[in-house]
Design an enzyme around this catalytic site. Structure first.
Site, mmCIF file in Angstrom:
data_model
loop_
_atom_site.group_PDB
_atom_site.id
_atom_site.type_symbol
_atom_site.label_atom_id
_atom_site.label_comp_id
_atom_site.label_asym_id
_atom_site.label_seq_id
_atom_site.Cartn_x
_atom_site.Cartn_y
_atom_site.Cartn_z
ATOM 1 N N LYS A 11 0.827 -1.202 0.000
ATOM 2 C CA LYS A 11 0.000 0.000 0.000
ATOM 3 C C LYS A 11 0.870 1.265 0.000
ATOM 4 O O LYS A 11 2.092 1.189 0.184
ATOM 5 C CB LYS A 11 -0.922 -0.035 1.233
ATOM 6 C CG LYS A 11 -1.966 -1.159 1.173
ATOM 7 C CD LYS A 11 -2.875 -1.132 2.409
ATOM 8 C CE LYS A 11 -3.944 -2.216 2.326
ATOM 9 N NZ LYS A 11 -4.867 -2.155 3.490
ATOM 10 N N TYR A 51 -12.339 -2.372 -3.338
ATOM 11 C CA TYR A 51 -12.860 -2.429 -1.965
ATOM 12 C C TYR A 51 -14.392 -2.395 -1.915
ATOM 13 O O TYR A 51 -14.965 -2.025 -0.885
ATOM 14 C CB TYR A 51 -12.264 -1.290 -1.135
ATOM 15 C CG TYR A 51 -10.850 -1.552 -0.647
ATOM 16 C CD1 TYR A 51 -10.551 -2.709 0.080
ATOM 17 C CD2 TYR A 51 -9.826 -0.637 -0.887
ATOM 18 C CE1 TYR A 51 -9.257 -2.943 0.546
ATOM 19 C CE2 TYR A 51 -8.537 -0.869 -0.420
ATOM 20 C CZ TYR A 51 -8.254 -2.021 0.299
ATOM 21 O OH TYR A 51 -6.989 -2.250 0.770
ATOM 22 N N ASN A 114 -1.892 -0.132 7.308
ATOM 23 C CA ASN A 114 -1.438 -1.496 7.598
ATOM 24 C C ASN A 114 -0.594 -2.122 6.493
ATOM 25 O O ASN A 114 -0.480 -3.332 6.385
ATOM 26 C CB ASN A 114 -2.614 -2.384 8.016
ATOM 27 C CG ASN A 114 -3.661 -2.538 6.937
ATOM 28 O OD1 ASN A 114 -3.490 -2.029 5.826
ATOM 29 N ND2 ASN A 114 -4.729 -3.248 7.247
ATOM 30 N N HIS A 117 -1.873 -5.304 1.326
ATOM 31 C CA HIS A 117 -3.129 -5.978 1.024
ATOM 32 C C HIS A 117 -2.830 -7.369 0.492
ATOM 33 O O HIS A 117 -1.883 -7.552 -0.267
ATOM 34 C CB HIS A 117 -3.926 -5.219 -0.057
ATOM 35 C CG HIS A 117 -5.099 -6.013 -0.566
ATOM 36 N ND1 HIS A 117 -6.317 -6.019 0.063
ATOM 37 C CD2 HIS A 117 -5.215 -6.888 -1.613
ATOM 38 C CE1 HIS A 117 -7.136 -6.845 -0.586
ATOM 39 N NE2 HIS A 117 -6.488 -7.382 -1.603
ATOM 40 N N GLU A 129 -9.618 -10.196 -7.872
ATOM 41 C CA GLU A 129 -8.648 -9.111 -7.704
ATOM 42 C C GLU A 129 -7.536 -9.185 -8.746
ATOM 43 O O GLU A 129 -7.091 -8.148 -9.250
ATOM 44 C CB GLU A 129 -8.078 -9.140 -6.282
ATOM 45 C CG GLU A 129 -9.149 -8.814 -5.245
ATOM 46 C CD GLU A 129 -8.673 -8.855 -3.807
ATOM 47 O OE1 GLU A 129 -9.425 -8.398 -2.940
ATOM 48 O OE2 GLU A 129 -7.555 -9.362 -3.548
HETATM 49 P P1 DAT Z 1 -7.825 -6.963 5.214
HETATM 50 O O1 DAT Z 1 -7.026 -5.854 4.571
HETATM 51 O O2 DAT Z 1 -7.069 -7.608 6.338
HETATM 52 O O3 DAT Z 1 -8.370 -7.952 4.217
HETATM 53 P P2 DAT Z 1 -10.542 -5.915 5.390
HETATM 54 O O4 DAT Z 1 -10.779 -6.480 4.036
HETATM 55 O O5 DAT Z 1 -11.525 -6.250 6.464
HETATM 56 O O6 DAT Z 1 -9.083 -6.279 5.944
HETATM 57 O O7 DAT Z 1 -10.501 -4.315 5.304
HETATM 58 C C1 DAT Z 1 -9.829 -3.679 4.232
HETATM 59 C C2 DAT Z 1 -9.016 -2.547 4.792
HETATM 60 O O8 DAT Z 1 -9.881 -1.564 5.364
HETATM 61 C C3 DAT Z 1 -8.053 -2.932 5.908
HETATM 62 O O9 DAT Z 1 -6.820 -3.376 5.409
HETATM 63 C C4 DAT Z 1 -7.927 -1.667 6.697
HETATM 64 C C5 DAT Z 1 -9.283 -1.014 6.535
HETATM 65 N N1 DAT Z 1 -10.168 -1.302 7.675
HETATM 66 C C6 DAT Z 1 -10.749 -2.491 7.969
HETATM 67 N N2 DAT Z 1 -11.514 -2.419 9.056
HETATM 68 C C7 DAT Z 1 -11.415 -1.128 9.486
HETATM 69 C C8 DAT Z 1 -11.981 -0.386 10.570
HETATM 70 N N3 DAT Z 1 -12.788 -0.969 11.469
HETATM 71 N N4 DAT Z 1 -11.626 0.917 10.691
HETATM 72 C C9 DAT Z 1 -10.819 1.511 9.800
HETATM 73 N N5 DAT Z 1 -10.261 0.883 8.751
HETATM 74 C C10 DAT Z 1 -10.557 -0.411 8.590
HETATM 75 MG MG MG Z 2 -9.884 -7.852 2.819
#
Ligand code: DAT
Ligand code: MG
Length: 152
Positions: A11, A51, A114, A117, A129
């Site tokens: 990212k 997303y 974080n 991805h 994806e």
């Molecule tokens: P991942 O990236 O582990 O697959 P995800 O698909 O649930 O996680 O979410 C996509 C991204 O969105 C994640 O990398 C960081 C952000 N995110 C997820 N949950 C969040 C939250 N509760 N508050 C803020 N950002 C969040």
């Molecule tokens: Mg995810």
């Protein structure tokens, strides 16, 4: 499982912090095979589609802003159980809850920054994806010289 492909992306925070090389090295050393890579800037449409599952979440706008805020390094990695293995190597979604030794656990502190991805293990996520980011002719078929030593 068996030999499969997964979509991975460093990212904008990971690129800005100079972590691309380290992250690529981890997957290479693990034995996964790089079959596609693209240094690129994600536009708003691509971000919203990538997303899409989160469009109703309160963090969606910040997430789209963040992922479009600078260059990313998009990749496709192939290997035995690649989707799940990459998720394990990444750690938890929240770096604060990620074990040391994982990418997010070694390089991050904040949920919204974080670093990486990786496709989730839900059926069809990785394929969706990969197709979103790469044309078929951008993915290369080849053998790594160490494959007979990586797999029984
Ligand atoms: P991942 O990236 O582990 O697959 P995800 O698909 O649930 O996680 O979410 C996509 C991204 O969105 C994640 O990398 C960081 C952000 N995110 C997820 N949950 C969040 C939250 N509760 N508050 C803020 N950002 C969040
Ligand atoms: Mg995810």
């Amino acid at each position: 499982s068996e030999h499969e492909r997964t979509f991975v992306m460093v990212k904008p925070d990971g690129v800005q912090r100079g972590l691309v090389g380290d992250i690529v090295a981890r997957f290479e050393e693990r034995g996964l095979k790089l079959v596609g890579g693209k240094f690129m800037r994600i536009d708003r449409d691509l971000a919203e589609e990538h997303y899409g599952e989160h469009e109703d979440k309160p963090f969606f706008d910040d997430l789209v802003s963040f992922i479009t805020s600078g260059p990313v390094f998009a990749m496709v990695w192939e290997g035995q159980d690649a989707v799940a293995q990459v998720r394990t190597m990444m750690g938890e979604t929240d770096p604060a809850e990620s074990a040391p030794g994982t990418i997010r656990g070694d390089f991050g502190l904040d949920l919204g920054r974080n670093v990486i991805h990786g496709s989730d293990t839900e059926e069809g996520s990785a394929e969706r994806e990969i197709d979103l980011f790469f044309a078929a002719d951008e993915l290369l078929d080849y053998e790594r010289v160490d494959e007979t030593w990586l797999y029984e």
